[in-house]
Design an enzyme around this catalytic site. Structure first.
Site, PDB file in Angstrom:
ATOM      1  N   ASN A  90       0.866  -1.180   0.000  1.00 44.36           N
ATOM      2  CA  ASN A  90       0.000   0.000   0.000  1.00 44.36           C
ATOM      3  C   ASN A  90       0.902   1.229   0.000  1.00 44.36           C
ATOM      4  O   ASN A  90       1.442   1.603   1.034  1.00 44.36           O
ATOM      5  CB  ASN A  90      -0.896  -0.025   1.251  1.00 44.36           C
ATOM      6  CG  ASN A  90      -1.694   1.257   1.407  1.00 44.36           C
ATOM      7  OD1 ASN A  90      -1.815   2.046   0.466  1.00 44.36           O
ATOM      8  ND2 ASN A  90      -2.224   1.478   2.598  1.00 44.36           N
ATOM      9  N   TRP A  91       1.061   1.820  -1.168  1.00 40.80           N
ATOM     10  CA  TRP A  91       2.008   2.947  -1.294  1.00 40.80           C
ATOM     11  C   TRP A  91       1.452   4.248  -0.724  1.00 40.80           C
ATOM     12  O   TRP A  91       2.183   5.237  -0.623  1.00 40.80           O
ATOM     13  CB  TRP A  91       2.375   3.164  -2.759  1.00 40.80           C
ATOM     14  CG  TRP A  91       3.110   2.028  -3.403  1.00 40.80           C
ATOM     15  CD1 TRP A  91       3.422   0.818  -2.844  1.00 40.80           C
ATOM     16  CD2 TRP A  91       3.635   2.008  -4.735  1.00 40.80           C
ATOM     17  NE1 TRP A  91       4.107   0.051  -3.753  1.00 40.80           N
ATOM     18  CE2 TRP A  91       4.252   0.749  -4.928  1.00 40.80           C
ATOM     19  CE3 TRP A  91       3.638   2.924  -5.793  1.00 40.80           C
ATOM     20  CZ2 TRP A  91       4.864   0.386  -6.118  1.00 40.80           C
ATOM     21  CZ3 TRP A  91       4.242   2.573  -6.983  1.00 40.80           C
ATOM     22  CH2 TRP A  91       4.858   1.315  -7.144  1.00 40.80           C
ATOM     23  N   LYS A  92       0.167   4.265  -0.434  1.00 38.68           N
ATOM     24  CA  LYS A  92      -0.488   5.493   0.054  1.00 38.68           C
ATOM     25  C   LYS A  92      -0.225   6.653  -0.914  1.00 38.68           C
ATOM     26  O   LYS A  92      -0.165   6.421  -2.117  1.00 38.68           O
ATOM     27  CB  LYS A  92      -0.024   5.812   1.478  1.00 38.68           C
ATOM     28  CG  LYS A  92      -0.056   4.574   2.379  1.00 38.68           C
ATOM     29  CD  LYS A  92       0.062   4.888   3.827  1.00 38.68           C
ATOM     30  CE  LYS A  92       0.155   3.573   4.596  1.00 38.68           C
ATOM     31  NZ  LYS A  92      -0.012   3.717   6.018  1.00 38.68           N
TER      32      LYS A  92
ATOM     33  N   HIS B 277      -9.466   1.161   4.658  1.00 39.24           N
ATOM     34  CA  HIS B 277      -8.204   1.344   5.374  1.00 39.24           C
ATOM     35  C   HIS B 277      -8.440   2.295   6.556  1.00 39.24           C
ATOM     36  O   HIS B 277      -9.254   3.220   6.464  1.00 39.24           O
ATOM     37  CB  HIS B 277      -7.144   1.924   4.426  1.00 39.24           C
ATOM     38  CG  HIS B 277      -5.772   1.921   5.026  1.00 39.24           C
ATOM     39  ND1 HIS B 277      -5.357   2.906   5.877  1.00 39.24           N
ATOM     40  CD2 HIS B 277      -4.754   1.041   4.930  1.00 39.24           C
ATOM     41  CE1 HIS B 277      -4.117   2.628   6.282  1.00 39.24           C
ATOM     42  NE2 HIS B 277      -3.738   1.496   5.711  1.00 39.24           N
TER      43      HIS B 277
ATOM     44  N   GLU C 149      -6.863   4.739   7.601  1.00 40.06           N
ATOM     45  CA  GLU C 149      -6.684   6.173   7.287  1.00 40.06           C
ATOM     46  C   GLU C 149      -7.934   6.720   6.603  1.00 40.06           C
ATOM     47  O   GLU C 149      -8.313   7.871   6.821  1.00 40.06           O
ATOM     48  CB  GLU C 149      -5.431   6.349   6.415  1.00 40.06           C
ATOM     49  CG  GLU C 149      -4.161   6.181   7.251  1.00 40.06           C
ATOM     50  CD  GLU C 149      -2.954   5.669   6.490  1.00 40.06           C
ATOM     51  OE1 GLU C 149      -2.950   5.720   5.250  1.00 40.06           O
ATOM     52  OE2 GLU C 149      -2.010   5.193   7.158  1.00 40.06           O
TER      53      GLU C 149
ATOM     54  N   GLU D 143      -5.366  -4.984  10.621  1.00 40.33           N
ATOM     55  CA  GLU D 143      -4.364  -3.946  10.841  1.00 40.33           C
ATOM     56  C   GLU D 143      -4.678  -3.200  12.141  1.00 40.33           C
ATOM     57  O   GLU D 143      -5.493  -2.258  12.137  1.00 40.33           O
ATOM     58  CB  GLU D 143      -4.377  -2.951   9.682  1.00 40.33           C
ATOM     59  CG  GLU D 143      -4.094  -3.572   8.339  1.00 40.33           C
ATOM     60  CD  GLU D 143      -3.498  -2.553   7.375  1.00 40.33           C
ATOM     61  OE1 GLU D 143      -2.405  -2.809   6.880  1.00 40.33           O
ATOM     62  OE2 GLU D 143      -4.131  -1.500   7.158  1.00 40.33           O
TER      63      GLU D 143
ATOM     64  N   GLY E 110       2.304   2.434  10.721  1.00 39.88           N
ATOM     65  CA  GLY E 110       3.223   3.562  10.558  1.00 39.88           C
ATOM     66  C   GLY E 110       3.878   3.999  11.856  1.00 39.88           C
ATOM     67  O   GLY E 110       4.483   5.064  11.924  1.00 39.88           O
TER      68      GLY E 110
ATOM     69  N   SER F 148       3.357  -2.003  10.420  1.00 44.78           N
ATOM     70  CA  SER F 148       4.810  -1.985  10.630  1.00 44.78           C
ATOM     71  C   SER F 148       5.468  -3.336  10.355  1.00 44.78           C
ATOM     72  O   SER F 148       6.411  -3.726  11.037  1.00 44.78           O
ATOM     73  CB  SER F 148       5.149  -1.498  12.043  1.00 44.78           C
ATOM     74  OG  SER F 148       4.701  -0.158  12.214  1.00 44.78           O
TER      75      SER F 148
ATOM     76  N   GLY G 284       2.838  -1.063   4.336  1.00 45.93           N
ATOM     77  CA  GLY G 284       2.875   0.363   4.021  1.00 45.93           C
ATOM     78  C   GLY G 284       4.299   0.817   3.775  1.00 45.93           C
ATOM     79  O   GLY G 284       4.866   0.641   2.694  1.00 45.93           O
ATOM     80  N   GLY G 285       4.929   1.383   4.797  1.00 47.58           N
ATOM     81  CA  GLY G 285       6.257   1.984   4.662  1.00 47.58           C
ATOM     82  C   GLY G 285       7.283   1.090   3.975  1.00 47.58           C
ATOM     83  O   GLY G 285       8.011   1.532   3.070  1.00 47.58           O
TER      84      GLY G 285
HETATM   85  C1  PEP Z   1      -0.801   0.207   6.049  1.00 50.18           C
HETATM   86  O1  PEP Z   1      -0.971   1.398   5.968  1.00 50.18           O
HETATM   87  O2  PEP Z   1      -1.623  -0.589   5.527  1.00 50.18           O
HETATM   88  C2  PEP Z   1       0.364  -0.266   6.788  1.00 50.18           C
HETATM   89  C3  PEP Z   1       0.393  -1.505   7.202  1.00 50.18           C
HETATM   90  O3  PEP Z   1       1.367   0.653   6.998  1.00 50.18           O
HETATM   91  P1  PEP Z   1       2.797   0.375   7.691  1.00 50.18           P
HETATM   92  O4  PEP Z   1       3.322  -0.917   7.127  1.00 50.18           O
HETATM   93  O5  PEP Z   1       3.631   1.541   7.318  1.00 50.18           O
HETATM   94  O6  PEP Z   1       2.544   0.267   9.153  1.00 50.18           O
END
Ligand code: PEP
Length: 253
Positions: free
Chosen positions: A11-13, A97, A99, A169, A175, A215, A236-237
């Site tokens: 998920n590149w956001k 999600h 967010e 999640e 994040g 994370s 994500g990251g």
């Molecule tokens: C996400 O936003 O779906 C996610 C898991 O982010 P991160 O890996 O950065 O925690």
């Protein structure tokens, strides 16, 4: 016992220009173009979907979007429909999600409308659920996750359930660098299967894929992925860096 193919989605956001997106996909392709043991999905921003779609053509790598509207067309400024995503050979879409729930006020009811519209267009929804830290601290994790699963996935047929992916999640792990322990994650994944069993049936509960997200990185992915009810990750990251993303996918093999 159902065998579930692991799925790792990035998920590149709101990150990566078209040029940067192509460079990242090219890097990942060097290692994973022929990967068939894991479903590997890139979820770039809308602006890079076409470029990433072209870049993964002829490989085993797949494409997903990060959101969509539930209507097929109409006066919804700034929105995009399932049919528009399908036209770009998009096969997955992340829905609900945390967010989007937090910043764009998406409720389970809205997520449910999107899930149904995605499935009707042959797009596989990756439906995100997860508790806030205050929910966990108050012992409400299962109640919150159950409400989200029941609300977001209400009214699906058995055939539709087969195309659903759930991403557990915990919001406090997204994040933040703080990951759920493998045991904490496994416990909630197993619990989600009991909810699916009561909404649909035991065989679907065992066959629906449930990713962990929050994370996840190369150092913690192997232990998380080795849990019996964890079928991959929503990243994500760490998905923004080719080496990290590839290593996470390898941990799912
Ligand atoms: C996400 O936003 O779906 C996610 C898991 O982010 P991160 O890996 O950065 O925690």
């Amino acid at each position: 016992m159902a065998t579930r193919k692991p799925i790792v989605a990035g998920n590149w956001k709101m990150n990566k220009t078209v040029t940067e997106a192509i460079a990242l996909v090219d890097d990942v392709k060097r290692d994973l173009a022929n990967c068939s043991e894991v479903d590997v999905v890139f979820c770039p921003p809308f602006t890079a979907l076409k470029a990433v779609s072209d870049a993964v053509t002829g490989t085993h790598l797949d494409l997903g979007a990060q959101n969509m509207h539930w209507e097929a067309s109409g006066a919804y400024t700034g929105e995009i429909s399932a049919g528009m995503l399908r036209e770009l050979f998009c096969h997955y879409v992340i829905l609900g999600h945390s967010e989007r729930r937090a910043y764009f006020h998406e409720t389970d009811e809205i997520v449910n409308k999107k899930v149904k519209a995605a499935l009707a267009a042959n797009l596989r929804p990756i439906v995100c659920v997860g508790e806030l830290l205050e929910d966990r601290d108050a012992g409400r994790t299962e109640a919150v996750v159950e409400e989200q699963v029941r609300g977001s996935l209400a009214g699906l047929s058995a055939r539709e359930w087969a195309d659903v992916v759930i991403a557990y999640e915990p919001v406090w792990a997204i994040g933040t660098g703080r990951t759920a322990t493998p045991e904490q994650a496994q416990e909630v994944h197993a619990f989600i299967r009991t909810v699916i069993a009561s909404m649909a049936d035991e065989s679907l509960a065992q066959s629906v894929r449930i990713q962990y997200g929050g994370s996840m990185k190369p150092s913690n992915a192997p232990e998380l992925m080795s849990q019996p009810d964890i079928d991959g990750g929503l990243i994500g990251g760490a998905a923004l860096d080719a080496r990290s993303f590839v290593d996470i996918v390898k941990a799912a093999m």
